[in-house]
Design a protein around this motif. Sequence first.
Motif, PDB file in Angstrom:
ATOM      1  N   LEU A 141     -32.366 -16.267 -15.585  1.00 32.10           N
ATOM      2  CA  LEU A 141     -32.285 -17.204 -14.467  1.00 32.10           C
ATOM      3  C   LEU A 141     -33.674 -17.524 -13.919  1.00 32.10           C
ATOM      4  CD1 LEU A 141     -29.184 -15.802 -12.517  1.00 32.10           C
ATOM      5  CD2 LEU A 141     -29.260 -17.722 -14.107  1.00 32.10           C
ATOM      6  N   ARG A 144     -35.467 -19.972 -16.146  1.00 31.34           N
ATOM      7  CA  ARG A 144     -34.872 -21.303 -16.020  1.00 31.34           C
ATOM      8  C   ARG A 144     -35.273 -21.962 -14.704  1.00 31.34           C
ATOM      9  NH1 ARG A 144     -32.608 -24.748 -19.786  1.00 31.34           N
ATOM     10  NH2 ARG A 144     -31.104 -26.136 -18.786  1.00 31.34           N
ATOM     11  N   LEU A 145     -35.225 -21.220 -13.623  1.00 31.32           N
ATOM     12  CA  LEU A 145     -35.545 -21.768 -12.308  1.00 31.32           C
ATOM     13  C   LEU A 145     -37.018 -22.149 -12.219  1.00 31.32           C
ATOM     14  CD1 LEU A 145     -33.492 -19.252 -10.139  1.00 31.32           C
ATOM     15  CD2 LEU A 145     -32.998 -21.685 -10.435  1.00 31.32           C
ATOM     16  N   ASP A 148     -37.538 -25.294 -15.054  1.00 31.01           N
ATOM     17  CA  ASP A 148     -36.788 -26.542 -14.892  1.00 31.01           C
ATOM     18  C   ASP A 148     -36.645 -27.010 -13.453  1.00 31.01           C
ATOM     19  OD1 ASP A 148     -36.402 -25.896 -17.587  1.00 31.01           O
ATOM     20  OD2 ASP A 148     -34.443 -26.872 -17.631  1.00 31.01           O
ATOM     21  N   TYR A 149     -36.873 -26.109 -12.491  1.00 34.88           N
ATOM     22  CA  TYR A 149     -36.690 -26.485 -11.083  1.00 34.88           C
ATOM     23  C   TYR A 149     -37.983 -26.390 -10.281  1.00 34.88           C
ATOM     24  CZ  TYR A 149     -31.729 -26.403 -12.161  1.00 34.88           C
ATOM     25  OH  TYR A 149     -30.490 -26.664 -12.720  1.00 34.88           O
ATOM     26  N   HIS A 176     -27.961 -20.097  -1.708  1.00 32.52           N
ATOM     27  CA  HIS A 176     -27.911 -21.553  -1.594  1.00 32.52           C
ATOM     28  C   HIS A 176     -26.709 -21.934  -0.727  1.00 32.52           C
ATOM     29  CE1 HIS A 176     -30.945 -21.628  -4.594  1.00 32.52           C
ATOM     30  NE2 HIS A 176     -30.150 -21.414  -5.630  1.00 32.52           N
ATOM     31  N   MET A 180     -23.162 -22.783  -6.222  1.00 33.48           N
ATOM     32  CA  MET A 180     -23.690 -23.186  -7.523  1.00 33.48           C
ATOM     33  C   MET A 180     -23.536 -24.688  -7.782  1.00 33.48           C
ATOM     34  SD  MET A 180     -24.960 -20.681  -9.373  1.00 33.48           S
ATOM     35  CE  MET A 180     -25.289 -19.013  -8.833  1.00 33.48           C
ATOM     36  N   ARG A 182     -25.368 -27.186  -7.039  1.00 35.10           N
ATOM     37  CA  ARG A 182     -26.608 -27.835  -7.504  1.00 35.10           C
ATOM     38  C   ARG A 182     -26.880 -27.576  -8.983  1.00 35.10           C
ATOM     39  NH1 ARG A 182     -30.988 -25.303  -3.691  1.00 35.10           N
ATOM     40  NH2 ARG A 182     -29.271 -25.712  -2.229  1.00 35.10           N
ATOM     41  N   TYR A 183     -26.218 -26.557  -9.546  1.00 32.23           N
ATOM     42  CA  TYR A 183     -26.416 -26.243 -10.962  1.00 32.23           C
ATOM     43  C   TYR A 183     -25.228 -26.670 -11.820  1.00 32.23           C
ATOM     44  CZ  TYR A 183     -29.829 -23.082  -8.767  1.00 32.23           C
ATOM     45  OH  TYR A 183     -30.845 -22.561  -8.010  1.00 32.23           O
ATOM     46  N   ASP A 186     -25.991 -27.608 -15.385  1.00 33.37           N
ATOM     47  CA  ASP A 186     -26.992 -26.790 -16.069  1.00 33.37           C
ATOM     48  C   ASP A 186     -26.347 -25.573 -16.725  1.00 33.37           C
ATOM     49  OD1 ASP A 186     -29.180 -25.410 -16.955  1.00 33.37           O
ATOM     50  OD2 ASP A 186     -30.315 -25.577 -15.100  1.00 33.37           O
ATOM     51  N   ILE A 189     -27.983 -22.058 -16.384  1.00 35.10           N
ATOM     52  CA  ILE A 189     -27.711 -21.262 -15.186  1.00 35.10           C
ATOM     53  C   ILE A 189     -26.269 -20.769 -15.189  1.00 35.10           C
ATOM     54  CG2 ILE A 189     -27.536 -21.294 -12.661  1.00 35.10           C
ATOM     55  CD1 ILE A 189     -30.390 -21.341 -13.537  1.00 35.10           C
ATOM     56  N   THR A 279     -18.812 -24.520  -8.329  1.00 27.87           N
ATOM     57  CA  THR A 279     -19.674 -25.632  -8.723  1.00 27.87           C
ATOM     58  C   THR A 279     -19.135 -26.962  -8.205  1.00 27.87           C
ATOM     59  OG1 THR A 279     -18.495 -25.808 -10.829  1.00 27.87           O
ATOM     60  CG2 THR A 279     -20.497 -24.475 -10.804  1.00 27.87           C
TER      61      THR A 279
END
Length: 442
Positions: A141, A144-145, A148-149, A176, A180, A182-183, A186, A189, A279
Amino acid sequence: MNKVIHPARAVALGFLLAILAGTAMLMLPLARADGSAVPLMVAFFTSVSAVCVTGLILVDTGTYWSGFGQSTIMVLFQLGGLGMMTAATLLGLMVNRSPKLRTRLMTQTETRSIGMGDISSVARVVLVVSVLFQLAIAAMLTLRLQSDYGMAWGEAGWVGLFHAVSAFNNAGFSIHPDSMIRYAGDAGILVPVMLAAIIGGVGFPVLHDLRHRFRDPRHWSLHTKLTLSGTLILLLLGYVAILLFEWKNPQTLGAFGLVDKLMNGMFMSAAARTSGFNTVDVAALTRETWALHYFLMFIGGGSAGTAGGVKVGTVAVLVLLVIAEAKGHTDTEAFGRRVGSSAQRQAITVLVLGSVVVAFGTVALLRISHFPTDQVIFEVIAAFGSAGLSTGITADLPPSGQLVLALLMFVGRVGTITFATSLVLGERRMPYRYPEEHPIVG
């Protein structure tokens, strides 16, 4: 002469002490982002939710709590997820490689299907699997964060670690405000998070069995076979039903492309069985999907794992019992094994008492709140099953309603464990039997 605490009471007491300690820590001004005092109800409810790995919240975890507060919450759901008695055995192993019988009995409360001789091995599996797997997911994670973020390494590391630990322990806490959502598109994630929740939720007896007999399924225990097959069936049935109910819902899956629909449908099916992440907006789900969630949240995950609910094994035994009765068989069988009559009675008792608790909780919450029945039922089952999903009414409930949810979380997480253990340890053969008679049923 020292009086030995009954293992069931020791578990309940351990969870209660952790809740009280967590409440005290979270009430410190240091735990709040703005440094002001934390109300007792907020600290208590959050502590209960964390220790019972539920994920229901009254305030936003990421903005309300400071780094200290978030760290405290993470420690609490780590303790709650692994189990107080497992932690006690690990501590005993560090000090003395030969845990006393009392410690082994206490740990067996959390690992009911494991023999006494295997407790040390189970404790090692708990430590190795949980720590290494959580770190591996956190690393995935984090990378990835960061890549990509655009998060700084420190922020990405903390966000990755928090969600990895939360996912493996099926805690449902997120830093958050939208969990989840926002992901949602993805896979980098969602897949690691989903995998962590499933593995943590199947239970440590299953992981222990797979560790020793992974290449020889024929010698897996009946518990392992029932848990894995039941988990797979629930995941697939939940997946198909969610796609069917939400495919054209513009507020949920209807807004996604084909690949994202398929991925989020599976994530929702896995999350409904106590991981607590979402999500999509839970309040926007169709009423059919809410009804499906009642079923999945109530069942939960595997015994002696990080998930809640009445457990997959419990429902599997009852399904087998119904099938045997429908076929006119005197024995309840599966995978070439006969299910013991005591396990059948315990499964029936746990399911009935769980249903009674949910029913009373629903009535109590309906009496003291103004929310629709379907939302109240969703909230009650989410609390009892340690699912953590919510239609958004938790913070708007009156304090008495929030106390009801706190009690449901405690009973759902601790009550099923302690009661099932009490049944096993309290079982005894009577020196006599009454004449048998068959009352009319149905």
